[in-house]
Every structure is written in C-alpha cells, then in structure tokens.
Design a protein around this motif. Structure first.
Motif, PDB file in Angstrom:
ATOM      1  N   VAL A 251      50.862  13.810  19.954  1.00  0.00           N
ATOM      2  CA  VAL A 251      50.862  15.005  20.816  1.00  0.00           C
ATOM      3  C   VAL A 251      49.874  14.810  21.949  1.00  0.00           C
ATOM      4  O   VAL A 251      48.700  14.476  21.709  1.00  0.00           O
ATOM      5  CB  VAL A 251      50.526  16.271  20.014  1.00  0.00           C
ATOM      6  N   GLU A 252      50.335  14.990  23.153  1.00  0.00           N
ATOM      7  CA  GLU A 252      49.478  14.979  24.332  1.00  0.00           C
ATOM      8  C   GLU A 252      49.272  16.428  24.770  1.00  0.00           C
ATOM      9  O   GLU A 252      50.213  17.219  24.763  1.00  0.00           O
ATOM     10  CB  GLU A 252      50.125  14.164  25.448  1.00  0.00           C
ATOM     11  N   THR A 253      48.065  16.775  25.117  1.00  0.00           N
ATOM     12  CA  THR A 253      47.743  18.170  25.464  1.00  0.00           C
ATOM     13  C   THR A 253      47.396  18.280  26.941  1.00  0.00           C
ATOM     14  O   THR A 253      46.621  17.466  27.478  1.00  0.00           O
ATOM     15  CB  THR A 253      46.571  18.684  24.626  1.00  0.00           C
ATOM     16  N   ALA A 254      47.952  19.303  27.578  1.00  0.00           N
ATOM     17  CA  ALA A 254      47.636  19.619  28.970  1.00  0.00           C
ATOM     18  C   ALA A 254      47.185  21.083  29.033  1.00  0.00           C
ATOM     19  O   ALA A 254      47.874  21.975  28.535  1.00  0.00           O
ATOM     20  CB  ALA A 254      48.850  19.399  29.856  1.00  0.00           C
ATOM     21  N   VAL A 255      46.011  21.319  29.601  1.00  0.00           N
ATOM     22  CA  VAL A 255      45.450  22.669  29.703  1.00  0.00           C
ATOM     23  C   VAL A 255      45.415  23.071  31.170  1.00  0.00           C
ATOM     24  O   VAL A 255      44.938  22.310  32.025  1.00  0.00           O
ATOM     25  CB  VAL A 255      44.035  22.737  29.116  1.00  0.00           C
ATOM     26  N   THR A 256      45.886  24.269  31.451  1.00  0.00           N
ATOM     27  CA  THR A 256      45.903  24.760  32.821  1.00  0.00           C
ATOM     28  C   THR A 256      45.747  26.273  32.815  1.00  0.00           C
ATOM     29  O   THR A 256      45.710  26.913  31.752  1.00  0.00           O
ATOM     30  CB  THR A 256      47.203  24.368  33.536  1.00  0.00           C
ATOM     31  N   GLN A 257      45.631  26.837  33.987  1.00  0.00           N
ATOM     32  CA  GLN A 257      45.500  28.279  34.108  1.00  0.00           C
ATOM     33  C   GLN A 257      46.765  28.873  34.707  1.00  0.00           C
ATOM     34  O   GLN A 257      47.455  28.227  35.503  1.00  0.00           O
ATOM     35  CB  GLN A 257      44.308  28.637  35.005  1.00  0.00           C
ATOM     36  N   ALA A 258      47.045  30.076  34.318  1.00  0.00           N
ATOM     37  CA  ALA A 258      48.223  30.748  34.844  1.00  0.00           C
ATOM     38  C   ALA A 258      48.133  30.827  36.362  1.00  0.00           C
ATOM     39  O   ALA A 258      47.065  31.074  36.939  1.00  0.00           O
ATOM     40  CB  ALA A 258      48.336  32.138  34.245  1.00  0.00           C
ATOM     41  N   GLY A 259      49.262  30.550  37.003  1.00  0.00           N
ATOM     42  CA  GLY A 259      49.311  30.584  38.463  1.00  0.00           C
ATOM     43  C   GLY A 259      49.201  29.218  39.112  1.00  0.00           C
ATOM     44  O   GLY A 259      49.474  29.076  40.305  1.00  0.00           O
TER      45      GLY A 259
ATOM     46  N   ARG B 164      51.850  19.167  24.542  1.00  0.00           N
ATOM     47  CA  ARG B 164      51.447  20.559  24.274  1.00  0.00           C
ATOM     48  C   ARG B 164      50.849  21.145  25.556  1.00  0.00           C
ATOM     49  O   ARG B 164      49.813  20.658  26.041  1.00  0.00           O
ATOM     50  CB  ARG B 164      50.428  20.628  23.144  1.00  0.00           C
ATOM     51  N   LEU B 165      51.497  22.163  26.067  1.00  0.00           N
ATOM     52  CA  LEU B 165      51.005  22.820  27.276  1.00  0.00           C
ATOM     53  C   LEU B 165      50.247  24.093  26.870  1.00  0.00           C
ATOM     54  O   LEU B 165      50.785  24.965  26.194  1.00  0.00           O
ATOM     55  CB  LEU B 165      52.156  23.181  28.207  1.00  0.00           C
ATOM     56  N   VAL B 166      48.980  24.158  27.287  1.00  0.00           N
ATOM     57  CA  VAL B 166      48.138  25.327  27.002  1.00  0.00           C
ATOM     58  C   VAL B 166      47.861  26.042  28.321  1.00  0.00           C
ATOM     59  O   VAL B 166      47.181  25.484  29.203  1.00  0.00           O
ATOM     60  CB  VAL B 166      46.820  24.917  26.326  1.00  0.00           C
ATOM     61  N   VAL B 167      48.393  27.236  28.456  1.00  0.00           N
ATOM     62  CA  VAL B 167      48.193  28.032  29.673  1.00  0.00           C
ATOM     63  C   VAL B 167      47.204  29.149  29.350  1.00  0.00           C
ATOM     64  O   VAL B 167      47.466  30.006  28.493  1.00  0.00           O
ATOM     65  CB  VAL B 167      49.516  28.615  30.188  1.00  0.00           C
ATOM     66  N   GLN B 168      46.079  29.127  30.015  1.00  0.00           N
ATOM     67  CA  GLN B 168      45.078  30.180  29.827  1.00  0.00           C
ATOM     68  C   GLN B 168      45.306  31.299  30.839  1.00  0.00           C
ATOM     69  O   GLN B 168      45.547  31.057  32.015  1.00  0.00           O
ATOM     70  CB  GLN B 168      43.671  29.608  29.992  1.00  0.00           C
ATOM     71  N   ASP B 169      45.195  32.527  30.333  1.00  0.00           N
ATOM     72  CA  ASP B 169      45.431  33.683  31.194  1.00  0.00           C
ATOM     73  C   ASP B 169      44.564  34.834  30.703  1.00  0.00           C
ATOM     74  O   ASP B 169      43.938  34.762  29.633  1.00  0.00           O
ATOM     75  CB  ASP B 169      46.913  34.069  31.159  1.00  0.00           C
ATOM     76  N   VAL B 170      44.516  35.886  31.499  1.00  0.00           N
ATOM     77  CA  VAL B 170      43.794  37.085  31.059  1.00  0.00           C
ATOM     78  C   VAL B 170      44.476  37.633  29.814  1.00  0.00           C
ATOM     79  O   VAL B 170      45.674  37.416  29.594  1.00  0.00           O
ATOM     80  CB  VAL B 170      43.759  38.142  32.170  1.00  0.00           C
ATOM     81  N   PRO B 171      43.750  38.329  28.958  1.00  0.00           N
ATOM     82  CA  PRO B 171      44.351  38.822  27.722  1.00  0.00           C
ATOM     83  C   PRO B 171      45.327  39.967  27.953  1.00  0.00           C
ATOM     84  O   PRO B 171      45.361  40.580  29.030  1.00  0.00           O
ATOM     85  CB  PRO B 171      43.141  39.294  26.914  1.00  0.00           C
ATOM     86  N   ASP B 172      46.102  40.233  26.930  1.00  0.00           N
ATOM     87  CA  ASP B 172      46.933  41.439  26.954  1.00  0.00           C
ATOM     88  C   ASP B 172      46.033  42.666  26.890  1.00  0.00           C
ATOM     89  O   ASP B 172      44.870  42.576  26.475  1.00  0.00           O
ATOM     90  CB  ASP B 172      47.888  41.440  25.757  1.00  0.00           C
ATOM     91  N   PRO B 173      46.545  43.836  27.258  1.00  0.00           N
ATOM     92  CA  PRO B 173      45.714  45.047  27.166  1.00  0.00           C
ATOM     93  C   PRO B 173      45.371  45.372  25.716  1.00  0.00           C
ATOM     94  O   PRO B 173      46.152  45.110  24.802  1.00  0.00           O
ATOM     95  CB  PRO B 173      46.604  46.133  27.776  1.00  0.00           C
ATOM     96  N   PRO B 174      44.199  45.957  25.489  1.00  0.00           N
ATOM     97  CA  PRO B 174      43.866  46.425  24.131  1.00  0.00           C
ATOM     98  C   PRO B 174      44.735  47.621  23.756  1.00  0.00           C
ATOM     99  O   PRO B 174      45.495  48.157  24.585  1.00  0.00           O
ATOM    100  CB  PRO B 174      42.391  46.832  24.247  1.00  0.00           C
ATOM    101  N   GLY B 175      44.604  48.059  22.517  1.00  0.00           N
ATOM    102  CA  GLY B 175      45.317  49.255  22.085  1.00  0.00           C
ATOM    103  C   GLY B 175      44.717  50.516  22.682  1.00  0.00           C
ATOM    104  O   GLY B 175      43.590  50.519  23.209  1.00  0.00           O
ATOM    105  N   ARG B 176      45.451  51.602  22.605  1.00  0.00           N
ATOM    106  CA  ARG B 176      44.977  52.887  23.116  1.00  0.00           C
ATOM    107  C   ARG B 176      43.692  53.292  22.375  1.00  0.00           C
ATOM    108  O   ARG B 176      43.651  53.296  21.146  1.00  0.00           O
ATOM    109  CB  ARG B 176      46.031  53.964  22.885  1.00  0.00           C
ATOM    110  N   PRO B 177      42.625  53.643  23.099  1.00  0.00           N
ATOM    111  CA  PRO B 177      41.397  54.061  22.411  1.00  0.00           C
ATOM    112  C   PRO B 177      41.590  55.395  21.699  1.00  0.00           C
ATOM    113  O   PRO B 177      42.238  56.305  22.221  1.00  0.00           O
ATOM    114  CB  PRO B 177      40.367  54.173  23.542  1.00  0.00           C
TER     115      PRO B 177
END
Length: 394
Positions: free
Chosen positions: A8-16, A97-110
C-alpha cells in the motif's frame, strides 16, 4: 498476488488541492492495451485509444503517457483505497491509499443540561467524521433573543475537545440559543444546528427608578413622579413600583407601603399624611423575585390652614401688664397643636422702649426659648413665632 496482501502506498493531501495518483508498475515506456482505475467503484477505463470516465467526470482524468489518475480538485469524500489494473490483470501491483484532510463535520445540536440566572450547561455530540484530522477544540456561539444575530466576535473557545461546557456571563430573564463548531488542523466546521431557545432565571432588579419630582400638594399629601430604570435592569417581569414612606423622625416600625401594580405608571400622590412633617419617601421597582434598590427623597408637608389670633390693643398698656398678657397668650396658642401653627397677626405692635426688646428676647415658647435680636415692633413680632405672618392694621 492477492489485493489484500498487495503493498500500500499512501498519499496525504488537503481538500481543495489537485492530486495525481501514479499507477503502480506503469511508466511512459510500459506497453498498455487496457487499464482501469477503481476505488469503491469503477472510475476510469482505458481501452486502445478510448478513455471512459465513469464517475466524477468534471474532476477525474487520465494523464497521457503515464496513465496516472488526476483529481482536480480533491474532496474529503475522495479518501479511500485506489487500485490500478493493467492489461486485464486480476490484481494490482500495489494499492494507493488516498488520505484527504478536511474540516470536520458539524457537531450535534447542543442540549441544555441545566441553567441559572447567569449561566447554562451545554452538551453536544462530536462530529460524525473528523476527516482525517482530530478535533482540537470547539467554538460556542451565543445568540440573544429569537431574532438576534449570532455573536461571532465574542465566541467562546473551549480549552480541549470535550463535548460539554458551561457558558457564563449571561443576563437574567433573557432568551438565549447556542450553536457549536468543531475545529481541527484544517479549520472550523460548519455550525451545528442551534439549540432550542431557553430563558435564564429571574433575579431581583438592580436598577433604581429616578425621581423627577417630589413636593407637597397640601398639608396632608405629597406628589411624586419618576422615570423607570433601564429594562435590562429589571431581571424579570416588570410588575410595578413600591413606595415606602414614614415621618423622618419616627422609627422604621411606622413605615407604610403602597404597591402600584402597573409598570406604565410614572406618578402618584401620597395622601392622609401628618401636617407640617418631613417624610422619608423611597421608591423601588419590583418583579416576582422582589423589589430592587430604592431611591429616597425627603419631602415636607405644608403647614396647614392659618389661624387668626387677635391681640388686644397694647398701645396704652404698662410694660409689665403687656408682658403678662403675652405670656398667657403664647403657651395657650401652642397647646392647641404640638407643632407651631401659622399665626395671622391682626395688630402691629407699636414702637416701645428697650425694655420691650429685652422682653422679646426671653419669651418662652413651649419647650424652647427663642432668642431674637431684631428691633421691637412688627418685624420682631413676626419672628418670635416661626411661620407667623404680619398684616398692618389702620
């Protein structure tokens, strides 16, 4: 070689970003008749001189010569394991293996877990997907009222990635709602759904009304007018005003109260008071929790109606007889009321000798001896009894 055991070869990048994935084992000199890129499904297929893009046609393409897979731009959903199958081989030479880092999903309703008049305890669920970057902390935004704007400038930043927090510094009896953002190395997420509206608890008011007018309107009444304190200092339902009054010289047990159960009223007349008495009058606003701080003034009731007293002609009386007669008049006059009355003099005293001045300096009025230094005559007569008025007779 089984795909499960392929390297497995891994590539890490950011969304966009733009990403190019090389096909393992293929170079510009390789003889390629067919080629297929796959991830969760078939993506791109090459056969002879024909290339078919099956998914994401606007973002995926093959690089001529090297048959590398180009993704422009990459999205967080592109994360996964990719395989490149050459010339109908059943297994790839290697996996990517492509790893795309991005901002997280929104949290649950407080959720509101508890609150007081000045603070609220919040709890929320973490994001379902952090997109390959752990949560560092959360941002809590506050909104006042149902139609207000979210206060992003004064947002609350938690110290860690715990999913609960106590928000302080709130105002009593105020409508609030909250929303939460998760933050990782890529930045903040979209905001969560807002919490349900809540109202903080009441407190006693901390605002004082401003008394604008305070004066007597008669010998037995006092008029007050005022201006209400700021609305945000009431800290509850504005029920009205409380007036407390008592003679200044009497003890607290003699206090009387008046409740005005209308917040729109801005004046009141206190009646049935004692004549010629200084009153201590206090004004407060009140809500269901009780009254707030008071504003206090001192007001004197009027002296009452004049009493007319006729003094006999003193022109021809000897000094000793005049002195005896006035000593008889003054105590009897004071005995009619415990407070000095207003006296209407119907006879102006004539000029007399220095003996008259000495007499006026030592007249005993009730419990006190008034000493007067004015010349004898009308002015001295006016001064020997506080509140007296003189009228000249023919």
């Amino acid at each position: 070689m089984q795909a499960a055991s392929a390297p497995v070869e891994t590539a890490v990048t950011q969304a966009g970003a733009n990403v190019t994935l090389a096909c393992p084992g293929v170079s510009e000199h390789s003889l390629v008749f067919t080629l297929e890129w796959r991830a969760r499904a078939r993506l791109v297929e090459y056969a002879g001189e024909s290339t078919t893009v099956w998914e994401h046609r606007r973002r995926l393409s093959l690089e001529p010569g090297s048959f590398a897979l180009r993704i422009r731009p990459v999205e967080s959903g592109d994360s996964g394991v990719y395989s490149c199958l050459v010339n109908n081989r059943p297994q790839p030479e290697a996996l990517v293996r492509l790893v795309v880092q991005d901002v997280p999903d929104p949290p649950g309703r407080p959720l509101i877990m508890g609150f007081t008049s000045r603070a609220v305890n919040l709890s929320w669920a973490p994001p379902q997907d952090t997109h390959n970057s752990p949560i560092m902390h959360y941002i809590i935004q506050v909104r006042v009222g149902e139609e207000g704007d979210w206060d992003q400038k004064n947002a609350i930043v938690t110290e860690a990635n715990e999913t609960s927090h106590q928000v302080g510094g709130l105002l009593p009896y105020t409508v609030y709602s909250f929303r939460v953002l998760a933050v990782n190395a890529m930045g903040p997420s979209r905001a969560s759904k807002e919490s349900y509206y809540m109202v903080t608890l009441r407190e006693v008011p901390d605002g004082r009304p401003t008394i604008t007018t305070a004066h007597n309107t008669s010998a037995t009444s006092i008029y007050l007018s005022w201006r209400a304190p700021a609305r945000d200092s009431i800290h509850g339902e504005f029920l009205g005003y409380r007036i407390e009054y008592r003679p200044r010289e009497q003890r607290h047990e003699s206090v009387k109260e008046i409740y005005i159960r209308d917040a729109n009223v801005d004046s009141h007349t206190i009646t049935n008071l004692e004549t010629y008495t200084q009153y201590r009058v206090s004004l407060q606003v009140f809500n269901p929790e009780g009254p707030g701080p008071s504003t206090t003034v001192l007001v004197m009731t009027d002296e009452g109606e004049c009493r007319s007293v006729t003094i006999p002609d003193l022109d021809d009386l000897p000094h000793q007889q005049m002195m005896n007669m006035l000593k008889e008049f003054v105590p009897r006059l004071l005995a009619d009321d415990h407070k000095p009355p207003r006296i209407e003099i119907s006879q102006e005293l004539p000029d007399t000798t220095n003996a008259n001045e000495k007499f006026l300096e030592n007249i005993t009025t009730g419990d006190e001896t008034e000493n007067y230094r004015n010349p004898p005559g009308a002015i001295a007569q006016e001064n020997f009894m506080p509140g007296a008025r003189k009228t000249k007779s023919d």
